[in-house]
Enzyme design. Structure first.
Site, mmCIF file in Angstrom:
data_model
loop_
_atom_site.group_PDB
_atom_site.id
_atom_site.type_symbol
_atom_site.label_atom_id
_atom_site.label_comp_id
_atom_site.label_asym_id
_atom_site.label_seq_id
_atom_site.Cartn_x
_atom_site.Cartn_y
_atom_site.Cartn_z
ATOM 1 N N CYS A 273 0.837 -1.209 0.000
ATOM 2 C CA CYS A 273 0.000 0.000 0.000
ATOM 3 C C CYS A 273 0.863 1.245 0.000
ATOM 4 O O CYS A 273 0.637 2.172 -0.784
ATOM 5 C CB CYS A 273 -0.926 -0.017 1.216
ATOM 6 S SG CYS A 273 -1.855 1.526 1.406
ATOM 7 N N TYR B 132 2.768 13.157 -0.521
ATOM 8 C CA TYR B 132 3.053 11.728 -0.674
ATOM 9 C C TYR B 132 4.281 11.454 -1.548
ATOM 10 O O TYR B 132 4.664 10.303 -1.731
ATOM 11 C CB TYR B 132 1.821 11.002 -1.216
ATOM 12 C CG TYR B 132 0.749 10.862 -0.158
ATOM 13 C CD1 TYR B 132 0.900 9.961 0.884
ATOM 14 C CD2 TYR B 132 -0.385 11.675 -0.175
ATOM 15 C CE1 TYR B 132 -0.059 9.847 1.881
ATOM 16 C CE2 TYR B 132 -1.349 11.572 0.811
ATOM 17 C CZ TYR B 132 -1.183 10.658 1.840
ATOM 18 O OH TYR B 132 -2.136 10.560 2.827
ATOM 19 N N GLU C 265 -6.098 -2.778 -2.871
ATOM 20 C CA GLU C 265 -5.808 -1.356 -3.118
ATOM 21 C C GLU C 265 -6.429 -0.918 -4.448
ATOM 22 O O GLU C 265 -7.006 0.176 -4.562
ATOM 23 C CB GLU C 265 -4.299 -1.142 -3.146
ATOM 24 C CG GLU C 265 -3.866 0.310 -3.169
ATOM 25 C CD GLU C 265 -3.883 0.954 -1.803
ATOM 26 O OE1 GLU C 265 -3.607 2.163 -1.729
ATOM 27 O OE2 GLU C 265 -4.173 0.275 -0.813
#
Length: 562
Positions: A157, A188, A230
């Site tokens: 993930c 991120y 995911e």
């Protein structure tokens, strides 16, 4: 899709094995719209509300993993990972505001979120499907094993998130402050998040050192299952705006929408060129003397001589092909897209291909092949990864009106049909190619010539389109990777170049053709949908999209592979 070095341990090996599936997340409406900067605020709020539940599930999984770890250093490392998530949960509200968004309302968990959180909880508790873990984890080794399993379920993930956001960040102008999701993407892509993802992988490698091969297989299964969850999580995010993906969903069945998919065969569907395979069959199965004791002319030719003849034909083909390319590309490069100039240049290739085929016929190399040998060779032909699965999904999709046509220079349509027979009903596949002339199931050496040039391919392409129902909404996609595909690639609504043929690119760029990676092209098209109010695929004349795998095509046209 680009690569990312995550080390040589089990975490790196598993990422390298399964990262191709990242395209099924990248090509979701959620990420394409987000990358374009026009994802609706409501859709983003929904994602944020679900993401909080995942963060809580990660924190709980880390807590259980810490209890299972035997080594004090491992316990400390897992505790630090949990603290990172807890700190993120505490600062979540301020982070969302810092990204420029209002806090979302509390929302119930979606089915995809429940499946993901349940999977994490079950794994961290030692409840693993197909794995016999004692109800009570008595020994330190049993506990450590479950800690490793838990890290194996979490690692993909974080790596996937870092990878996809870097793919998106690469498309953005670093000085553009108008992209409303830029701060979220930058967060991120930060060194801090990358370090967090790497610490998880590093710890997974450490915890896996003492595991058996069987137990490492369990980690691989969990890793892959987490990747699939995911994909499902992001595929299920609701989108309330018009999106350009998946392409099949942009067709309106109420108005008779139909998708026509065309593709080349050699080196597009296959990993090898079919002409060499047919020649190899001829060499290996060279006919013996006739039953009456007499010998045919071909039987008197040894396998070695036949191979020598084929090698000479191949060498001449390669040399003349390169000469043809060189004579075209030494001319002045077009400043803008020049369709007329390209057509004139491709006439040279037409003469070259026809002359090459005539030499093959005259050589007798293709004489004496048994049709059953050809079909068996086709069934054993290695297809590109993902090709078979994509064709199967198209043929079995009851909600999509679609037709698949294979347009190929291949000398033998039976070889194509046999190669693709494992994908589904051969009758549903429309194969347009040359054929080998046969008498009593044995080839005569003659080629029944139907497609020998880019112009003949284009004529076949247009004939198919002219014969389909004129009513309703139609979209055409052409997938190819050779010079002979160029005119069809340009004529289709969407032309997709498979692989990285330097000759095709060199020739295309000579006449002003632009080659754009498919994902970045979709992001630009998504911006156009909002800014112009149209998703007309013909707007960019002279532009072709490039992919490196059939998974990208699958994700673009059909969406998630699950």
């Amino acid at each position: 899709m680009g690569g990312m070095d995550v080390g040589g341990g089990i975490a790196g090996k598993l990422w390298n094995k399964f990262r191709s599936e990242s395209v099924f997340v990248n090509y979701t409406p959620f990420f394409v719209c987000l990358a374009a900067g026009n994802l609706s605020a409501d859709s983003f709020h929904h994602y944020i509300s679900q993401h909080v539940h995942l963060l809580n599930a990660f924190a709980h999984a880390y807590e259980l993993a810490e209890e299972c770890a035997d080594d004090d250093e491992d316990k400390k490392a897992i505790r630090n990972l949990r603290k990172y998530v807890q700190a993120k949960l505490k600062s979540h509200d301020s982070l969302v505001r810092e990204w420029g968004f209002e806090l979302p309302e509390e929302r119930s968990l979606t089915n995809a979120t429940v499946k993901y959180t349940d999977f994490l909880s079950a794994t961290a508790s030692g409840r693993i499907e197909g794995e016999r873990v004692p109800g009570k984890l008595a020994t330190p080794f049993e506990k450590t094993k479950v800690a490793a399993y838990t890290l194996g379920a979490i690692a993909p993930c974080m790596r996937l998130f870092a990878f996809i956001n870097k793919e998106i960040q690469a498309l953005l102008d670093p000085n553009d402050s108008t992209h409303i999701y830029k701060k979220w993407i930058d967060h991120y892509c930060s060194e801090n998040f990358e370090a967090y993802a790497f610490r998880i992988e590093e710890l997974l490698d450490t915890l896996s050192i003492s595991l058996t091969g069987e137990e490492l297989d369990v980690i691989e299964k969990l890793y892959h299952q987490s990747m699939r969850l995911e994909v499902d999580f992001f595929s299920s995010q609701p989108i309330i705006q018009e999106a350009v993906v998946p392409l099949s969903c942009t067709l309106d069945p109420a108005v008779g929408g139909e998708l026509s998919i065309f593709c080349d065969f050699d080196l597009t569907c296959t990993a090898f060129d079919s002409s060499a395979i047919l020649a190899e069959i001829a060499i290996i199965t060279r006919p013996k003397a006739d039953p009456d004791g007499s010998e045919t002319q071909l039987a008197r030719i040894s396998s070695a001589d036949l191979r020598s003849t084929w090698d000479a034909l191949s060498a001449q083909y390669t040399e003349e092909f390169e000469q043809c390319v060189e004579s075209i590309t030494t001319t002045k490069t077009a400043e803008t897209f020049s369709y007329e100039g390209l057509c004139e240049a491709l006439e040279q290739f037409a003469h070259f291909e026809k002359a090459a085929n005539s030499r093959v016929v005259q050589s007798g190399v293709l004489k004496g092949l048994n049709q059953e040998d050809i079909k068996r060779a086709g069934q054993r032909l290695i297809l590109q990864d993902g090709c078979k699965g994509f064709i199967q999904k198209i043929m079995k999709n009851e909600n999509l009106t679609a037709a698949i046509h294979v347009l190929s220079y291949c000398w033998c349509g039976d070889l194509i049909r046999s190669a693709l027979s494992s994908a589904g009903d051969v009758k549903a596949l429309n194969v347009h190619s040359n054929e080998l002339s046969c008498e009593d199931s044995t080839t005569t050496g003659e080629i029944i010539k139907k497609l020998e040039s880019p112009m003949e391919k284009l004529q076949a392409f247009n004939n198919i389109l002219n014969n389909r129902d004129k009513d309703g909404q139609h979209l055409t996609v052409y997938i190819g990777g050779s010079v002979g595909d160029l005119l069809c690639l340009l004529e289709a609504d969407i032309g997709i170049v498979m692989g990285s043929s330097p000759t095709l690119r060199r020739l295309g760029e000579q006449f002003g053709i632009s080659f754009v990676p498919l994902f970045s092209g979709l992001v630009a098209k998504q911006r156009e949908v909002v800014e112009v109010g149209s998703s007309n695929w013909k707007r960019l004349s002279g532009t072709l999209y490039t992919v490196s795998s059939w998974d990208e095509i699958h994700a673009f046209i059909l969406g998630s592979s699950s």
